[in-house]
Each structure stands twice: as C-alpha cells, then as structure tokens.
Enzyme design. Structure first.
Site, PDB file in Angstrom:
ATOM      1  CE  LYS A 110      -2.970   3.160   1.708  1.00  0.00           C
ATOM      2  NZ  LYS A 110      -2.086   4.317   1.414  1.00  0.00           N
TER       3      LYS A 110
ATOM      4  N   GLY B 129       5.805   4.894   8.581  1.00  0.00           N
ATOM      5  CA  GLY B 129       4.974   6.092   8.669  1.00  0.00           C
ATOM      6  C   GLY B 129       5.050   6.697  10.058  1.00  0.00           C
TER       7      GLY B 129
ATOM      8  CD  GLU C  51      11.822   0.497   8.524  1.00  0.00           C
ATOM      9  OE1 GLU C  51      11.778   1.130   7.465  1.00  0.00           O
ATOM     10  OE2 GLU C  51      12.806  -0.190   8.858  1.00  0.00           O
TER      11      GLU C  51
ATOM     12  CB  CYS D  44      12.415   8.559   9.207  1.00  0.00           C
ATOM     13  SG  CYS D  44      13.567   7.628   8.212  1.00  0.00           S
TER      14      CYS D  44
HETATM   15  P1  NAD Z   1       1.299   8.313   7.883  1.00  0.00           P
HETATM   16  O1  NAD Z   1       1.310   7.577   9.169  1.00  0.00           O
HETATM   17  O2  NAD Z   1       0.400   9.469   7.749  1.00  0.00           O
HETATM   18  O3  NAD Z   1       0.892   7.312   6.675  1.00  0.00           O
HETATM   19  C1  NAD Z   1       1.644   6.177   6.340  1.00  0.00           C
HETATM   20  C2  NAD Z   1       0.768   5.173   5.609  1.00  0.00           C
HETATM   21  O4  NAD Z   1      -0.258   4.702   6.478  1.00  0.00           O
HETATM   22  C3  NAD Z   1       0.056   5.731   4.377  1.00  0.00           C
HETATM   23  O5  NAD Z   1       0.140   4.785   3.335  1.00  0.00           O
HETATM   24  C4  NAD Z   1      -1.371   5.914   4.863  1.00  0.00           C
HETATM   25  O6  NAD Z   1      -2.325   5.848   3.826  1.00  0.00           O
HETATM   26  C5  NAD Z   1      -1.507   4.738   5.808  1.00  0.00           C
HETATM   27  N1  NAD Z   1      -2.564   4.854   6.831  1.00  0.00           N
HETATM   28  C6  NAD Z   1      -3.100   5.978   7.372  1.00  0.00           C
HETATM   29  N2  NAD Z   1      -4.018   5.668   8.310  1.00  0.00           N
HETATM   30  C7  NAD Z   1      -4.056   4.312   8.383  1.00  0.00           C
HETATM   31  C8  NAD Z   1      -4.783   3.376   9.179  1.00  0.00           C
HETATM   32  N3  NAD Z   1      -5.664   3.769  10.106  1.00  0.00           N
HETATM   33  N4  NAD Z   1      -4.546   2.066   9.006  1.00  0.00           N
HETATM   34  C9  NAD Z   1      -3.654   1.630   8.115  1.00  0.00           C
HETATM   35  N5  NAD Z   1      -2.922   2.469   7.305  1.00  0.00           N
HETATM   36  C10 NAD Z   1      -3.140   3.790   7.450  1.00  0.00           C
HETATM   37  O7  NAD Z   1       2.797   8.703   7.598  1.00  0.00           O
HETATM   38  P2  NAD Z   1       3.416   9.539   6.378  1.00  0.00           P
HETATM   39  O8  NAD Z   1       2.973  10.954   6.460  1.00  0.00           O
HETATM   40  O9  NAD Z   1       3.187   8.808   5.104  1.00  0.00           O
HETATM   41  O10 NAD Z   1       4.973   9.439   6.700  1.00  0.00           O
HETATM   42  C11 NAD Z   1       5.649  10.339   7.536  1.00  0.00           C
HETATM   43  C12 NAD Z   1       6.110   9.658   8.791  1.00  0.00           C
HETATM   44  O11 NAD Z   1       6.818   8.458   8.463  1.00  0.00           O
HETATM   45  C13 NAD Z   1       7.094  10.502   9.582  1.00  0.00           C
HETATM   46  O12 NAD Z   1       6.808  10.404  10.943  1.00  0.00           O
HETATM   47  C14 NAD Z   1       8.450   9.829   9.276  1.00  0.00           C
HETATM   48  O13 NAD Z   1       9.446  10.061  10.238  1.00  0.00           O
HETATM   49  C15 NAD Z   1       8.058   8.403   9.172  1.00  0.00           C
HETATM   50  N6  NAD Z   1       9.021   7.612   8.424  1.00  0.00           N
HETATM   51  C16 NAD Z   1       9.811   6.714   9.092  1.00  0.00           C
HETATM   52  C17 NAD Z   1      10.788   5.980   8.422  1.00  0.00           C
HETATM   53  C18 NAD Z   1      11.704   5.013   9.128  1.00  0.00           C
HETATM   54  O14 NAD Z   1      12.442   4.300   8.459  1.00  0.00           O
HETATM   55  N7  NAD Z   1      11.717   4.954  10.453  1.00  0.00           N
HETATM   56  C19 NAD Z   1      10.957   6.183   7.054  1.00  0.00           C
HETATM   57  C20 NAD Z   1      10.122   7.089   6.400  1.00  0.00           C
HETATM   58  C21 NAD Z   1       9.169   7.798   7.092  1.00  0.00           C
END
Ligand code: NAD
Length: 456
Positions: free
Chosen positions: A153, A204, A226, A261
C-alpha cells in the site's frame, strides 16, 4: 483520489481508489500465488530483485521525474533516490543466500541440529511518501526474497510511484500473483489490517503505527514499525572543523526538505564554539536554492503535504513566543506551491515544541550546551529513538557519548545516512523491529528448528 503536484498544487491525475471488494480480490490472488513463489529457488527470487534494481537504473530519468512531480523533491534528489534504491538492493542480492541457508549448529553423534527459515506467508507493506523507493525496498525486497507474497500500500501522496514499483517488479519477473499494490487513502491501509495476513510491516508516523499495531495485535503475527524521529546532533568544542560540521548539519537538516525520518531535527552546540557555528550554519542554510523541483540547480523543492505548512508556521510561532530568535526564514514563500523558507531558530529550549515534536520539515532549532553531560541529557529527552550524531575530533569521547544515547543508530562525524549492511531500527516512538542487514531478512521469516536423526 486526486493526485496533485505540490510545487504548483495543480492536478496531475484522478484515480479510483481500490474498493474493499478489489482489495479482497488482490488478497486472494497473492494468497494463492505465495506457495508457488516460496517453492521457487532462493537464487531465482534474488535474480528477480537483481533485475528490478537494473530496471530502476535503466529507467531512472522517467522514474525520478514522476517522483519529483508527485512529491515535490528536487529532480537531482529524486535521481539519487531511485539510484540509491538500486544500491540498497545490493546487500540483499549479495548476502541473502548466505544468511538464509540452513545452518547446522550442533551434532552430538546421533542427532544433527539445524536452523532453517520458512517465509511468513502473505504480508502487508503499508508505506510512507517521503522516500517511497528507499523505504519501500527495506520491506518488499527482503519479503519477496524470503518467499513471501506482498500487498503493498503506497502512500496516497506517492500513488503513481507505487504503480511504477509494481510495474517494474512484475517486469523483473515477480509474478503478479505475488506482488499487488493496493491504492487508496488510510482506509485502504485499515482494510489490510482487517485481512488475515501473516505479517504487517509499516513505515509512517507514530500515530498511525500505534493504530496499526493495536488493530492487528490479536492476530499474533509479526509486526514491524518504522516510525518517526526527533534526531539530535551534538557538536563538541574540540570538533576538527566548525564550518564543515555546520555544513554537514545543514545537509542533515534540510535534505529532502527536512522530510526524512532520520533528518537532523535538533542541534546542540558547545557554548565555546556556538556563535561561530551558527554563523557558518546560517550562511550554508541561506545559500540553499529553493524552488522549481524540475530545475537541476534546485536544492529544496516543495513540501509534499500542503496542510503541513501551517504546522511548521505554528512551531515557529511557539518557539518565538517562548524566547527563540529566528536566524533565517520562518515563513512560507509568497508564490504558488508549498515552499517554506529554510528556517533556523536559536536560543532554543526544551519548553519549545520545535525541540520535542517531529518537525518533518525545513525548520531546525539550535541550542547551546555547557558539557557532554548536559548534551546527553537533552539528546535523550525525547520519546523517539531513531538516530543521533556527534561531531568531535576525539573518537573515544564520541563513542562514549553515543553509547549513552538511546537510539537505534549512532553517527560519529556524519548524519542522515542509511546502509543496507546495517540494521535500521527505532526505539520508543521510532518503532519496533529492524529492517536491512541480516536482521532485515530474518524479520520476514519464521525460524524452524530441525532435529535430524538416523542420517550421516
Ligand atoms: P502516515 O502515518 O500518515 O501514513 C503512512 C501510511 O499509512 C500511508 O500509506 C497511509 O495511507 C496509511 N494509513 C493511514 N491511516 C491508516 C490506518 N488507520 N490504518 C492503516 N494504514 C493507514 O505517515 P506519512 O505521512 O506517510 O509518513 C511520515 C512519517 O513516516 C514521519 O513520521 C516519518 O518520520 C516516518 N518515516 C519513518 C521511516 C523510518 O524508516 N523509520 C521512514 C520514512 C518515514
């Protein structure tokens, strides 16, 4: 679902989200395909990933343009990301067979004891938009190599990139009934959590990660998270070159518009070099070229999510109200698109939101410290634990400081870097489990203990 270009806020395309019915069909398809995939040789599965990495390189111009248009990063960074994803596959291409081969660990003369690895089955890879290629390959590449099938996804902010990832994996030889992308908003991710999958791997925010972990807890299947970071960087007074350290910190803070991140999210500087450091830092930050992501000279493109602009402005206002001084920037640029001036705040304290909440944008706070003890205390004053860096000319001092910081990664005289050869793991609100390295292969397997008797 509307796909827009964050550099102009204009519509690129409208696509239909996957309905629950479509998602269920995709699930049944990959569930059926998984067993056959697991029965192919490991060498075959690795060869598909090798071809995928080659296809990324062969098509990098087209893919980078699409990535830059959809999420706003400068074209040169987008090219770096697509190429970097191919490089990240290298570890898995070179090492998977050695890591996953059966290992005899004991033979007492009558019984041989062997460790073997089975795939988990069908896994979900729910992904983020900031580095869709780089964070995607952390999950779907080892998952496929280990013999799992994947429901992928992509974020709704990088849907087209998700389509390209699916297209090139299939072109590389991964059967369509082994890898399926699921398109939609958060509800599509939530629908995956309702299915009976064998593992959930999420990249995320902490907020969504926690929702997912709670939603799937009763299934008792592996969950990898992550999540975000509030990564600190500390510059000691004995640093070899103050200007170079400031330049590295600027790159760590503003690369990808601060939307990494492992971005540098807060800087601590020893008081005896603080004033000189911030002078160099300001010069380097002010020299960054912000603007049209398609221009090869651009160093900072558009912020991906329009709604994030007001969050960044709020962080700046909060810091100012509590005594911070704005050294540079602090505002959205007065032009079409989501452009925010690289922002440097000084006179910071941990009473300010900017030093505690994940900024995930081009806003950085710099705080003065009087000793290593104070720096360590402040660096650990966070719920996150992804990466931390120390700049010093004294190796033993740097290693001692890093050993006292509760984070999954430590950097000495560098920052904001990831390697396929090292585990990538967060502590606290930064996540659960590990990707990359051998740990990132074992994450997608169930170990099996074999006790073999009666054979030589
Ligand atoms: P987000 O949590 O808003 O969304 C991530 C994904 O989750 C998307 O595909 C979204 O559609 C999905 N999603 C949203 N609500 C959901 C639910 N209730 N159930 C299942 N899936 C759902 O995050 P984002 O804005 O895409 O990413 C930014 C965040 O990700 C930042 O906090 C960043 O630090 C983190 N991040 C971490 C790493 C790592 O390796 N640790 C890498 C990249 C990004």
């Amino acid at each position: 679902m509307k796909i827009t270009n964050p550099a102009s806020n204009s519509l690129i395309k409208e696509i239909e989200e996957d309905s629950l019915e479509v998602i269920n069909k995709k699930y049944l398809l990959v569930k059926k395909g998984q067993k056959e995939w697991a029965n192919t040789t490991l060498a075959h599965r690795v060869s598909c990933i090798k071809r995928f990495a080659e296809l990324l390189i062969e098509n990098k111009d087209e893919l980078a343009k699409e990535l830059s248009n959809e999420m706003g990063k400068p074209i040169m960074e987008a090219l770096g990301e697509v190429g970097g994803a191919a490089v990240k596959c290298e570890y898995f291409i070179k090492e998977s067979e050695a890591v996953l081969k059966q290992e005899q660990v004991m033979d007492d003369g009558t019984t041989k004891e062997i460790i073997a690895y089975d795939p988990l089955g069908v896994i979900a890879n729910i992904s983020a938009w900031n580095y869709p290629y780089l964070v995607g390959v952390n999950i779907f590449v080892p998952a496929l190599i280990c013999g799992n099938s994947v429901l992928y996804k992509p974020s709704e902010f990088t849907t087209m990139v998700g389509m390209s990832i699916e297209k090139y994996l299939v072109k590389a030889g991964v059967p369509a009934n082994v890898f399926q992308a699921v398109f939609g908003l958060g509800v599509a991710g939530a629908a995956l959590c309702d299915l009976d999958l064998d593992g959930y791997f999420f990249t995320g925010s902490y907020k969504t990660g926690k929702i997912i972990a709670q939603a799937v807890a009763s299934k008792l299947v592996p969950v990898g998270l992550e999540l975000g970071g509030k990564d600190p960087l500390y510059v000691t007074e004995d640093v070899t070159d103050i200007k170079e350290a400031a330049q590295s910190a600027v790159e760590g803070a503003f690369w990808n518009n601060g939307q990494s991140c492992c971005s540098v999210e807060r800087v601590y500087v020893h008081e005896s070099i603080h004033d000189e450091f911030i002078e160099h830092f300001k010069v380097a930050a002010d020299s960054l070229i912000v603007g049209d992501p398609s221009d090869e000279k651009t160093q900072m493109g558009a912020i991906t999510r329009e709604a994030h602009l007001s969050f960044l402005a709020d962080l700046v206002s909060d810091a100012k109200e509590k005594g911070a001084k704005v050294l540079s920037g602090g505002y959205k640029l007065d032009q079409a698109g989501n452009f925010f001036k690289p922002t440097v705040l000084i006179n910071m304290s941990h009473k300010m939101r900017c030093m505690k909440e994940e900024t995930f944008g081009p806003v950085i706070g710099i705080q003065k410290v009087g000793s290593d003890e104070e720096a360590v205390k402040l660096m650990n004053d966070t719920e996150y634990g992804l990466t931390s860096s120390v700049f010093t000319s004294d190796k033993a001092r740097g290693e001692k400081i890093l050993s006292q910081i509760n984070s999954g990664t430590g950097y000495l005289n560098c920052c904001d870097r990831v390697s396929g050869y090292l585990p990538w793991s967060g502590r606290g609100h930064s996540g659960l489990g590990s990707t990359l390295s051998k740990h990132g292969l074992y994450a997608f397997c169930n170990p099996k203990a074999l006790h073999i008797r009666g054979f030589k």
